[in-house]
Design a protein around this motif. Sequence first.
Motif, PDB file in Angstrom:
ATOM      1  N   TRP A   1      42.014  32.773  38.275  1.00  0.00           N
ATOM      2  CA  TRP A   1      43.298  33.421  37.992  1.00  0.00           C
ATOM      3  C   TRP A   1      43.085  34.776  37.331  1.00  0.00           C
ATOM      4  O   TRP A   1      43.744  35.764  37.678  1.00  0.00           O
ATOM      5  CB  TRP A   1      44.138  32.509  37.095  1.00  0.00           C
ATOM      6  CG  TRP A   1      45.484  33.077  36.751  1.00  0.00           C
ATOM      7  CD1 TRP A   1      46.609  33.060  37.521  1.00  0.00           C
ATOM      8  CD2 TRP A   1      45.847  33.761  35.539  1.00  0.00           C
ATOM      9  NE1 TRP A   1      47.659  33.672  36.883  1.00  0.00           N
ATOM     10  CE2 TRP A   1      47.214  34.120  35.652  1.00  0.00           C
ATOM     11  CE3 TRP A   1      45.165  34.099  34.375  1.00  0.00           C
ATOM     12  CZ2 TRP A   1      47.892  34.793  34.649  1.00  0.00           C
ATOM     13  CZ3 TRP A   1      45.833  34.781  33.374  1.00  0.00           C
ATOM     14  CH2 TRP A   1      47.188  35.119  33.513  1.00  0.00           C
TER      15      TRP A   1
ATOM     16  N   ARG B   1      45.549  44.282  39.592  1.00  0.00           N
ATOM     17  CA  ARG B   1      45.740  45.440  38.738  1.00  0.00           C
ATOM     18  C   ARG B   1      44.964  46.643  39.274  1.00  0.00           C
ATOM     19  O   ARG B   1      45.471  47.774  39.278  1.00  0.00           O
ATOM     20  CB  ARG B   1      45.315  45.123  37.302  1.00  0.00           C
ATOM     21  CG  ARG B   1      45.604  46.270  36.330  1.00  0.00           C
ATOM     22  CD  ARG B   1      45.518  45.829  34.878  1.00  0.00           C
ATOM     23  NE  ARG B   1      44.209  45.299  34.541  1.00  0.00           N
ATOM     24  CZ  ARG B   1      43.963  44.013  34.262  1.00  0.00           C
ATOM     25  NH1 ARG B   1      44.954  43.128  34.286  1.00  0.00           N
ATOM     26  NH2 ARG B   1      42.753  43.604  33.952  1.00  0.00           N
TER      27      ARG B   1
ATOM     28  N   HIS C   1      41.709  37.213  39.900  1.00  0.00           N
ATOM     29  CA  HIS C   1      42.785  37.598  40.812  1.00  0.00           C
ATOM     30  C   HIS C   1      43.707  38.633  40.158  1.00  0.00           C
ATOM     31  O   HIS C   1      44.084  39.635  40.791  1.00  0.00           O
ATOM     32  CB  HIS C   1      43.578  36.351  41.211  1.00  0.00           C
ATOM     33  CG  HIS C   1      44.793  36.639  42.040  1.00  0.00           C
ATOM     34  ND1 HIS C   1      44.715  37.130  43.329  1.00  0.00           N
ATOM     35  CD2 HIS C   1      46.125  36.507  41.757  1.00  0.00           C
ATOM     36  CE1 HIS C   1      45.937  37.284  43.812  1.00  0.00           C
ATOM     37  NE2 HIS C   1      46.810  36.921  42.878  1.00  0.00           N
ATOM     38  N   ARG C   2      44.051  38.409  38.880  1.00  0.00           N
ATOM     39  CA  ARG C   2      44.932  39.341  38.168  1.00  0.00           C
ATOM     40  C   ARG C   2      44.261  40.713  38.031  1.00  0.00           C
ATOM     41  O   ARG C   2      44.923  41.755  38.183  1.00  0.00           O
ATOM     42  CB  ARG C   2      45.266  38.786  36.781  1.00  0.00           C
ATOM     43  CG  ARG C   2      46.088  37.503  36.789  1.00  0.00           C
ATOM     44  CD  ARG C   2      47.527  37.762  37.138  1.00  0.00           C
ATOM     45  NE  ARG C   2      48.198  38.565  36.111  1.00  0.00           N
ATOM     46  CZ  ARG C   2      49.478  38.906  36.174  1.00  0.00           C
ATOM     47  NH1 ARG C   2      50.222  38.525  37.212  1.00  0.00           N
ATOM     48  NH2 ARG C   2      50.035  39.625  35.207  1.00  0.00           N
TER      49      ARG C   2
END
Length: 256
Positions: free
Chosen positions: A10, A18, A13-14
Amino acid sequence: MQLRSKLVDWIVHRRALRHWRQAAHRVPDMPHSELRRERGRARKLRYLLNEVISVADNRLALPMIGSNAFPKPHGTDWSWRPALWREPLAVPGMSSVESKSMLGSEVTLFHDCQQSELTLRQVRNSREADLAPYGLRMDVFNFDGSFLSLVLDMPFAAVNGLQKKHLIRMDTIVEMEKPLEIFARLNIRHGPNTEQIVRELPLNEVDCMVEFDLAYSNLNEKRIERAWIDLIFENPQMSQVTLRDLTFSRSPRAEL
């Protein structure tokens, strides 16, 4: 450990989101050297994302691949949806199809054209009303022959235990560009003879059903070997026919 792995995924992925969000904002003012590098990375990422989306859309689309679900008459003792309408084919289509060419392992096209301008291809069904995962589309352009038929070999289970008391039912969903006559001929080999029963498809309805009543045949129950279906197309020039589904079922006829 699994929870930690999901948390790491997670976070990664973030961070990736960004990065690409910031890159999208900076693209108008990026130096050319950085722009080339980011474009190359974006293209590689786009290829992988398109692959994921394509496969996911195909798997999640209705109906599910491999589905053999369809309504059957009461008392059905055998039913079947051919593989072409259930599973993806290794070779999904062909053009300028010669006579006796096979699409998959069960469907064969027969014609007597001097020059073939016919195409056959498996298509993915995606309508919510469709029960079959796939359909079969045939395009006919110039047609200089006298006959055109699709022959479907039926499995041994179709004739195993077959008797004259049986009804064999064929259901299909047909889409056509123009009005066309289509006939279904059931062929049953028994010894040196072949019993044939012909029915015309009621194409005034989208969902077509025909029944072959063996009670009025000269079938020798003790010598049955194999069965196949001919779908015969009359005057098919400049037409497109899509068989969205094709299913068969067998049940004993009601006693008179």
